[in-house]
Design a protein around this motif. Structure first.
Motif, PDB file in Angstrom:
ATOM      1  N   LEU A 110       0.729  -1.804   7.543  1.00 45.12           N
ATOM      2  CA  LEU A 110       0.908  -1.155   8.844  1.00 45.12           C
ATOM      3  C   LEU A 110       0.146   0.162   8.957  1.00 45.12           C
ATOM      4  O   LEU A 110       0.089   0.753  10.029  1.00 45.12           O
ATOM      5  CB  LEU A 110       2.400  -0.884   9.097  1.00 45.12           C
ATOM      6  CG  LEU A 110       3.301  -2.107   9.287  1.00 45.12           C
ATOM      7  CD1 LEU A 110       4.762  -1.661   9.354  1.00 45.12           C
ATOM      8  CD2 LEU A 110       2.924  -2.878  10.540  1.00 45.12           C
ATOM      9  N   GLN A 111      -0.421   0.622   7.850  1.00 41.08           N
ATOM     10  CA  GLN A 111      -1.128   1.914   7.882  1.00 41.08           C
ATOM     11  C   GLN A 111      -2.336   1.851   8.808  1.00 41.08           C
ATOM     12  O   GLN A 111      -2.951   0.792   8.952  1.00 41.08           O
ATOM     13  CB  GLN A 111      -1.543   2.300   6.468  1.00 41.08           C
ATOM     14  CG  GLN A 111      -0.363   2.674   5.593  1.00 41.08           C
ATOM     15  CD  GLN A 111      -0.798   3.187   4.222  1.00 41.08           C
ATOM     16  OE1 GLN A 111      -1.943   3.079   3.804  1.00 41.08           O
ATOM     17  NE2 GLN A 111       0.137   3.768   3.493  1.00 41.08           N
ATOM     18  N   PRO A 112      -2.699   2.994   9.433  1.00 39.85           N
ATOM     19  CA  PRO A 112      -2.086   4.324   9.283  1.00 39.85           C
ATOM     20  C   PRO A 112      -0.749   4.423  10.005  1.00 39.85           C
ATOM     21  O   PRO A 112      -0.595   3.894  11.112  1.00 39.85           O
ATOM     22  CB  PRO A 112      -3.124   5.249   9.923  1.00 39.85           C
ATOM     23  CG  PRO A 112      -3.811   4.394  10.945  1.00 39.85           C
ATOM     24  CD  PRO A 112      -3.846   3.004  10.355  1.00 39.85           C
ATOM     25  N   TRP A 113       0.221   5.081   9.373  1.00 33.36           N
ATOM     26  CA  TRP A 113       1.554   5.233   9.938  1.00 33.36           C
ATOM     27  C   TRP A 113       1.598   6.433  10.870  1.00 33.36           C
ATOM     28  O   TRP A 113       1.332   7.557  10.442  1.00 33.36           O
ATOM     29  CB  TRP A 113       2.579   5.441   8.829  1.00 33.36           C
ATOM     30  CG  TRP A 113       2.626   4.346   7.798  1.00 33.36           C
ATOM     31  CD1 TRP A 113       2.345   3.034   7.987  1.00 33.36           C
ATOM     32  CD2 TRP A 113       2.989   4.487   6.413  1.00 33.36           C
ATOM     33  NE1 TRP A 113       2.501   2.327   6.823  1.00 33.36           N
ATOM     34  CE2 TRP A 113       2.906   3.202   5.828  1.00 33.36           C
ATOM     35  CE3 TRP A 113       3.387   5.564   5.627  1.00 33.36           C
ATOM     36  CZ2 TRP A 113       3.192   2.978   4.487  1.00 33.36           C
ATOM     37  CZ3 TRP A 113       3.678   5.338   4.297  1.00 33.36           C
ATOM     38  CH2 TRP A 113       3.585   4.061   3.736  1.00 33.36           C
ATOM     39  N   PRO A 114       1.942   6.244  12.129  1.00 32.62           N
ATOM     40  CA  PRO A 114       2.063   7.396  13.037  1.00 32.62           C
ATOM     41  C   PRO A 114       3.227   8.284  12.607  1.00 32.62           C
ATOM     42  O   PRO A 114       4.358   7.818  12.489  1.00 32.62           O
ATOM     43  CB  PRO A 114       2.328   6.747  14.397  1.00 32.62           C
ATOM     44  CG  PRO A 114       2.885   5.396  14.080  1.00 32.62           C
ATOM     45  CD  PRO A 114       2.238   4.972  12.798  1.00 32.62           C
ATOM     46  N   GLY A 115       2.935   9.541  12.343  1.00 34.36           N
ATOM     47  CA  GLY A 115       3.984  10.455  11.900  1.00 34.36           C
ATOM     48  C   GLY A 115       4.603  10.052  10.588  1.00 34.36           C
ATOM     49  O   GLY A 115       5.749  10.412  10.304  1.00 34.36           O
ATOM     50  N   GLU A 171      10.433   9.269   6.734  1.00 33.24           N
ATOM     51  CA  GLU A 171      10.355   9.813   8.092  1.00 33.24           C
ATOM     52  C   GLU A 171      10.952   8.840   9.117  1.00 33.24           C
ATOM     53  O   GLU A 171      11.635   9.255  10.057  1.00 33.24           O
ATOM     54  CB  GLU A 171       8.908  10.136   8.440  1.00 33.24           C
ATOM     55  CG  GLU A 171       8.305  11.291   7.661  1.00 33.24           C
ATOM     56  CD  GLU A 171       7.918  10.931   6.235  1.00 33.24           C
ATOM     57  OE1 GLU A 171       7.985   9.725   5.886  1.00 33.24           O
ATOM     58  OE2 GLU A 171       7.549  11.838   5.469  1.00 33.24           O
ATOM     59  N   ALA A 172      10.698   7.536   8.929  1.00 35.35           N
ATOM     60  CA  ALA A 172      11.252   6.536   9.846  1.00 35.35           C
ATOM     61  C   ALA A 172      12.771   6.466   9.713  1.00 35.35           C
ATOM     62  O   ALA A 172      13.486   6.342  10.710  1.00 35.35           O
ATOM     63  CB  ALA A 172      10.641   5.170   9.566  1.00 35.35           C
ATOM     64  N   ALA A 203       7.086  -4.327  10.613  1.00 32.42           N
ATOM     65  CA  ALA A 203       6.594  -5.596  10.082  1.00 32.42           C
ATOM     66  C   ALA A 203       7.786  -6.471   9.734  1.00 32.42           C
ATOM     67  O   ALA A 203       8.775  -5.986   9.173  1.00 32.42           O
ATOM     68  CB  ALA A 203       5.736  -5.356   8.843  1.00 32.42           C
ATOM     69  N   GLU A 204       7.718  -7.745  10.084  1.00 33.01           N
ATOM     70  CA  GLU A 204       8.766  -8.696   9.715  1.00 33.01           C
ATOM     71  C   GLU A 204       8.228  -9.582   8.606  1.00 33.01           C
ATOM     72  O   GLU A 204       7.235 -10.293   8.790  1.00 33.01           O
ATOM     73  CB  GLU A 204       9.195  -9.527  10.925  1.00 33.01           C
ATOM     74  CG  GLU A 204      10.407 -10.398  10.644  1.00 33.01           C
ATOM     75  CD  GLU A 204      10.956 -11.068  11.900  1.00 33.01           C
ATOM     76  OE1 GLU A 204      12.065 -11.632  11.834  1.00 33.01           O
ATOM     77  OE2 GLU A 204      10.275 -11.032  12.953  1.00 33.01           O
TER      78      GLU A 204
END
Length: 251
Positions: A110-115, A171-172, A203-204
């Motif tokens: 999933l990168q880049p991860w926002p925040g 962070e999430a 992501a699932e």
């Protein structure tokens, strides 16, 4: 490598041995937090033995005097964690802990991860046909009804919101769990509702899953309660009783 918390919640003896052998890399650091949600079995006693064996820096036990519900117990564990990545998992071992590597890969993809925020959800959706063959028509009807309500009221694009195997960046986890209201079985839905509101990538990931005897919910009443919670989630956010606000940007 980033520290990892293995967050376990639920009744029954915690299968900590499986968690402790997940990583053989000596540079990998981890901690295991067992949250005993006011159970009446030997969960805490079993967990404390592992705490004594491996040390409190590796294994910690949180025993709640009063049952708060799965969501409330996991939230307590999340806020007690110190890892950069946080894995929440059920203590019954229905999903095997080595599957965390699949979630790590899904998270990295999933990168880049926002925040620095991202979530990888374990999923049993690929086992749906097999499970339907083993379920009664009534349980299958309840399952489809619940899935429809989840899609219609709260969360789009996630086929299995209820799998208890989820990996979150710190962070999430902080962003979602700090806004969480539901403390019982439907908390996963609100968690993902909040994540989608904040546009956190999700992501699932298909994981192995085994039905564990003694860990089943009472079908009708549990699904009724979860359906009620889904309506509450939608209505309370829609009416403004519950609010989500984007964090202010600091110049």
């Amino acid at each position: 490598m980033a520290p990892l918390l293995l967050q376990l919640a639920g009744l029954g003896a915690a299968l900590l041995a499986s968690a402790l052998i997940l990583k053989q890399d000596p540079t990998f650091t981890y901690e295991v937090i067992v949250v005993d949600d006011g159970s009446k079995d030997q969960t805490s006693e079993v967990a404390f033995k592992y705490c004594q064996k491996y040390g409190s820096d590796k294994v910690r036990v949180i025993t709640l005097v009063k049952n708060r519900g799965k969501g409330g117990a996991i939230r307590m564990g999340i806020f007690s964690s110190r890892g950069e990545k946080i894995l929440m998992a059920d203590a019954d071992g229905a999903t095997k802990f080595p599957d965390v590597e699949k979630l790590e890969k899904g998270l990295n993809d999933l990168q880049p991860w926002p925040g620095q925020m991202a979530i990888a959800c374990g999923s049993r959706a690929h086992l749906e046909k097999e499970s339907i063959a083993q379920r009664s028509y009534f349980r299958t009807l309840l399952m489809y009804g619940f899935h429809f309500l989840v899609w219609f009221l709260c969360v789009k694009g996630i086929r299995d919101t209820q799998c208890g195997f989820k990996l979150l960046t710190r962070e999430a986890a902080s962003r979602t769990f700090s806004s969480l209201h539901i403390e019982r079985w439907a908390f996963d839905v609100e968690l993902l509702y909040i994540a989608q509101f904040f546009k956190i990538p999700i992501a699932e990931i298909a994981v192995n899953w085994t039905e564990i005897e003694g860990s089943k919910l009472v079908p009708f009443w549990s699904w009724l309660q979860m359906g009620k919670d889904l309506l509450f989630i939608r209505l309370r956010y829609l009416t403004g009783a519950w609010r989500l606000q984007q964090p202010r940007k600091v110049n």
